[in-house]
Design an enzyme around this catalytic site. Structure first.
Site, mmCIF file in Angstrom:
data_model
loop_
_atom_site.group_PDB
_atom_site.id
_atom_site.type_symbol
_atom_site.label_atom_id
_atom_site.label_comp_id
_atom_site.label_asym_id
_atom_site.label_seq_id
_atom_site.Cartn_x
_atom_site.Cartn_y
_atom_site.Cartn_z
ATOM 1 N N PHE A 159 -11.349 -6.958 13.883
ATOM 2 C CA PHE A 159 -10.277 -7.421 13.014
ATOM 3 C C PHE A 159 -9.946 -6.350 11.984
ATOM 4 O O PHE A 159 -10.824 -5.783 11.355
ATOM 5 C CB PHE A 159 -10.691 -8.721 12.315
ATOM 6 C CG PHE A 159 -9.675 -9.216 11.325
ATOM 7 C CD1 PHE A 159 -8.424 -9.652 11.750
ATOM 8 C CD2 PHE A 159 -9.956 -9.218 9.966
ATOM 9 C CE1 PHE A 159 -7.478 -10.085 10.833
ATOM 10 C CE2 PHE A 159 -9.014 -9.662 9.046
ATOM 11 C CZ PHE A 159 -7.779 -10.100 9.487
ATOM 12 N N GLN A 160 -8.681 -6.058 11.835
ATOM 13 C CA GLN A 160 -8.178 -5.026 10.917
ATOM 14 C C GLN A 160 -8.805 -3.663 11.187
ATOM 15 O O GLN A 160 -9.063 -2.897 10.265
ATOM 16 C CB GLN A 160 -8.375 -5.447 9.455
ATOM 17 C CG GLN A 160 -7.469 -6.628 9.087
ATOM 18 C CD GLN A 160 -7.364 -6.886 7.596
ATOM 19 O OE1 GLN A 160 -8.286 -6.612 6.850
ATOM 20 N NE2 GLN A 160 -6.244 -7.437 7.177
ATOM 21 N N GLU A 165 0.809 -1.226 0.000
ATOM 22 C CA GLU A 165 0.000 0.000 0.000
ATOM 23 C C GLU A 165 0.845 1.279 0.000
ATOM 24 O O GLU A 165 0.415 2.317 -0.490
ATOM 25 C CB GLU A 165 -0.952 0.031 1.200
ATOM 26 C CG GLU A 165 -2.119 -0.942 1.086
ATOM 27 C CD GLU A 165 -1.821 -2.300 1.682
ATOM 28 O OE1 GLU A 165 -0.631 -2.597 1.961
ATOM 29 O OE2 GLU A 165 -2.777 -3.080 1.871
ATOM 30 N N MET A 174 24.770 8.428 2.099
ATOM 31 C CA MET A 174 24.707 9.706 2.810
ATOM 32 C C MET A 174 25.004 9.496 4.303
ATOM 33 O O MET A 174 25.640 10.329 4.946
ATOM 34 C CB MET A 174 23.341 10.357 2.610
ATOM 35 C CG MET A 174 23.282 11.804 3.064
ATOM 36 S SD MET A 174 24.481 12.855 2.216
ATOM 37 C CE MET A 174 23.509 13.458 0.834
ATOM 38 N N LYS A 225 -17.336 -0.377 6.014
ATOM 39 C CA LYS A 225 -17.810 -1.355 5.032
ATOM 40 C C LYS A 225 -19.328 -1.309 4.849
ATOM 41 O O LYS A 225 -19.819 -1.366 3.728
ATOM 42 C CB LYS A 225 -17.370 -2.761 5.470
ATOM 43 C CG LYS A 225 -17.655 -3.809 4.415
ATOM 44 C CD LYS A 225 -17.036 -5.153 4.763
ATOM 45 C CE LYS A 225 -17.228 -6.121 3.607
ATOM 46 N NZ LYS A 225 -16.636 -7.444 3.906
#
Lengths: 569, 163
Positions: free
Chosen positions: A112-113, A50, A478, A162
């Protein structure tokens, strides 16, 4: 027309003329993905992580000026997106991120999630919304796009539970939106602009300093016209490269920590500084007290009032859309009787040329080992200076910005504010999709590229013929450079052991891999890579591991306290 | 140094955390913060007492204005204004302390709004220093509990914060 919430989401994106949605499906966004499946206007680009979805949407936006769109699921989908969102926020890139959320009834139940996406993203978005009713989806998405692209642009997140995507509602996309609490200034104050123009005409040692705002406001043309009218020297920051043609004589290169000697000296010793869409940040002016130690008048033009007088005191603040303000300056200059006086500027230009004659960007090339600067120079030659160039973060980023001369805006894509390693490849994906058939190069390093290497798979699926120029020095360059200069050469964890064979890795993803080990092979390899119009080519350049980025102003030091080369140490 | 900033903000969930989050993220002080809906229920009015140099206060008002839900911001302490804070204080009130406490409350024009055999709840409104003075005037060992609302502020005369 009655539609499901998910259908409303997609219809709204169609109304906003979103070409691409970069995303990754999951439980909370299944309805949205189902609606996406049943139409053809909005094309979905399936990434492999993502973070890359948001970066790719960001790269799409940087290269076009349009709003980029990303779609992620709840919980880890949203948290993975956070780095991408923060990256876009720091550089004021307009994005709309749609995230799924657990059903309304489950919010707060540690489902969940489930994660408080609105809470987590609050400090790194321009604004965010949680939509609790399907009837509000269309107006919220309309607001999100409006907020993202107007004023000082930025990412806007819309979190949708949802059940809201499953619920039905009447769909009507609002034609216009007005918010009583949000009215960005567009036109600059006429009187202030007049004062500014007068000051510019009187200046004896003027300097123009411009940043990413010029790119975001599509003001490069106006800036170029104004700068040529005035005949002043100009510098573009890392975020502002391409705002003024780099190959022009009036251009002094980039300012700041790894800027040119002439740009930094001119910034410091000018008597009038015109700052446009730039914010005097620590990587540009170094120590603000040191910068303030030399008297000069500052005109600061910016869309965001909070950027003005934040780090340095400003004499003439002008809030407004940069393009409008610059065009107004041009109009006033044309209408007035007084003209910029080249003779008045001659002594200043003489001084500037003296600084320029130090040739601070010179480097010692080698026949034995590939110098990273040389690769970027050749990349510029081979692409005729006309490629979209993305970079990751570190030494290679600085070399790309120093040695690829950008004559046009929206060609240079990098994470300037947040400094996010891993943006290079997804930025290139977004830029390539937005500009099919055009050359896109990703200048990266062996450390940065591994932060989103999985996107080689996305590039295969969507046939993105990006040219990856990996400046492989086997070090976090760097970090190594700072350890060498400021930490007694103790190279703590900056060596990259167990590197993959990148060319074979690229091949295993179905791309072309090329390992380049000798300076004499650099140009040929680049030519061959860019001749392969339909293939992604991963060029793994084995470069000098000891090379450092110069010139350099150490963190916290003043602009004139520069290390020009290794000999100055 | 001390400033009282008043603002109108859309009365939406999360609006308060945007403001408080801004202060903590940028390292600004909040001495007190009060918020409640206005006569127009779609909007809340917030009063923030903060401390900072002129440059910091300028940044605070600019940053607050930048929040999308903030409708208007005014530093009311820049001109004549009124500040009021409400304090409820529960004190032990027995024996000779009972009468003394009543007298002190009267002097401060406070009101006793709850009475038991052993305690009073006293309500006192005023600016911060008046409330502090009351606390200083009573025997601190008698204080059972105090609660203060934080400052509410409004400009004097025809200065009006409205959309």
């Amino acid at each position: 027309m009655v539609l499901t919430g998910a259908e409303i989401v997609i219809r709204s994106l169609q109304e906003e003329k979103a070409e691409y949605v970069f995303g990754y499906p999951g439980g909370a966004v299944l309805h949205i993905y189902d609606a996406l499946f049943q139409q053809e206007n909005v094309r979905h680009v399936l990434v492999r992580h993502e973070q890359a979805a948001v970066h790719a949407a960001d790269g799409y936006s940087r290269s076009t000026g349009k709003v980029g769109v990303a779609l992620v699921t709840s919980g880890p989908g949203a948290t993975n997106a956070v780095t991408g969102i923060a990256t876009a926020y720091c550089d004021s890139i307009p994005l709309v991120i749609i995230s799924g959320q657990v059903p309304t009834a489950a919010i707060g139940q540690d489902a969940f999630q489930e994660v408080d996406t609105v809470g987590i993203t609050r400090p790194c978005v321009k604004h965010n919304f949680l939509v609790r009713d399907a009837r509000d989806i269309a107006s919220t998405i309309k607001k999100a796009f409006y907020l993202a692209r107007t004023g000082r642009p930025g990412p806007v997140l819309v979190d949708i539970p949802k059940d809201v995507t499953a619920a039905k509602a009447e769909f009507e996309y609002p034609a216009e939106i007005s918010m009583r609490s949000y009215n960005p200034v567009v036109k600059g104050h006429h009187g202030q602009i007049k004062k500014a123009v007068q000051l510019l005409l009187e200046a004896k040692r003027p300097m123009i300093y411009t940043g990413g705002g010029v790119i975001l406001a599509d003001a490069a043309e106006a800036l170029t016209k104004l700068t040529r009218m005035l005949g002043f020297p100009i510098t573009n920051t890392l975020m502002g490269l391409g705002g003024y043609p780099a190959s022009d004589r009036q251009y002094l290169g980039m300012p700041g920590m790894h800027g040119t000697y002439e740009a930094n000296m001119s910034m410091h010793y000018c008597d009038v500084l015109l700052a446009v869409g730039a914010r005097f940040d620590d990587r540009v002016i170094g120590d603000p007290n040191h910068f303030a130690s030399e008297p000069r008048k500052i005109i600061h033009v910016d869309i965001d009032p909070s950027s003005i007088s934040k780090r340095v005191k400003v004499d003439i603040p002008i809030v407004g859309d940069l393009k409008e303000v610059l065009e107004e300056m041009i109009r006033q200059l044309e209408a007035g009787t007084q003209r910029p006086d080249a003779e008045q500027l001659a002594p200043w230009w003489k001084q500037v040329e003296e600084w320029r004659s130090r040739e601070c960007m010179k480097f010692k090339n080698s026949d034995e080992i590939i110098k990273p600067q040389f690769v970027v120079q050749k990349l510029w030659e081979v692409t005729g200076g006309d490629a979209f160039v993305t970079s990751d973060v570190g030494q290679h980023q600085m070399w790309a910005s120093q040695y690829y001369r950008f004559d046009q805006p929206r060609r240079w894509l990098n994470s300037g504010g947040l400094g996010t390693m891993g943006v290079g490849l997804p930025y290139a994906m977004g830029a390539q999709l937005a500009n099919p058939g055009r050359p896109v190069a990703c200048v990266t390093g062996e450390a940065s590229i591994q932060m989103n290497i999985q996107e080689l798979s996305t590039c295969k699926q969507f046939r993105l013929p990006i040219k990856i120029c990996n400046l492989n020095n086997r070090y976090l360059g760097m970090v190594r450079q700072w350890q060498q200069l400021f930490h007694g050469g103790r190279y703590s964890e900056s060596y990259m052991d167990s590197l993959p064979d990148f060319s074979r890795l690229a091949e295993s993803y179905g791309h072309i891999g090329m390992k380049v080990e000798r300076p004499g092979d650099v140009e040929g390899a680049l030519r061959e890579a860019f001749a392969r119009k339909n293939d992604l080519v991963f060029l793994d350049f084995q470069v000098d591991p000891t090379e450092n980025v110069y010139p350099m102003v150490q963190g916290g030091k003043g602009l004139t306290e520069m290390i020009l080369s290794a000999e100055d140490l | 140094m001390r400033h009282v900033i008043s603002l109108l903000i859309e009365n939406e969930s999360g609006a308060l955390s945007r403001v408080s989050g801004l202060f903590s993220a940028r390292g600004y002080n909040i001495e007190s913060l009060t918020v409640a809906p206005t006569e127009d229920a779609s909007m809340s009015r917030m009063t923030i007492v903060t401390v900072g140099s002129d440059e910091i206060i300028e940044q605070i008002t600019k940053q607050l204005n930048k929040l999308v839900e903030v409708v208007k911001v005014v530093d009311i302490s820049e001109a004549a204004h009124i500040e009021r804070e409400l304090m409820l204080i529960k004190v032990r009130a027995t024996g000779k302390d009972r009468e003394e406490m009543k007298r002190t409350a009267d002097i401060f024009r406070a009101r006793i709004i709850d009475v038991t055999d052993a305690s009073y709840v006293i309500e006192l409104t005023g600016n911060q220093s008046k409330l502090d003075a009351f606390l200083g005037a009573i025997d601190s060992s008698l204080i059972l509990e105090t609660v203060r609302s934080g400052i509410c502020g409004i400009g004097r005369g025809d200065r009006v914060l409205k959309i």
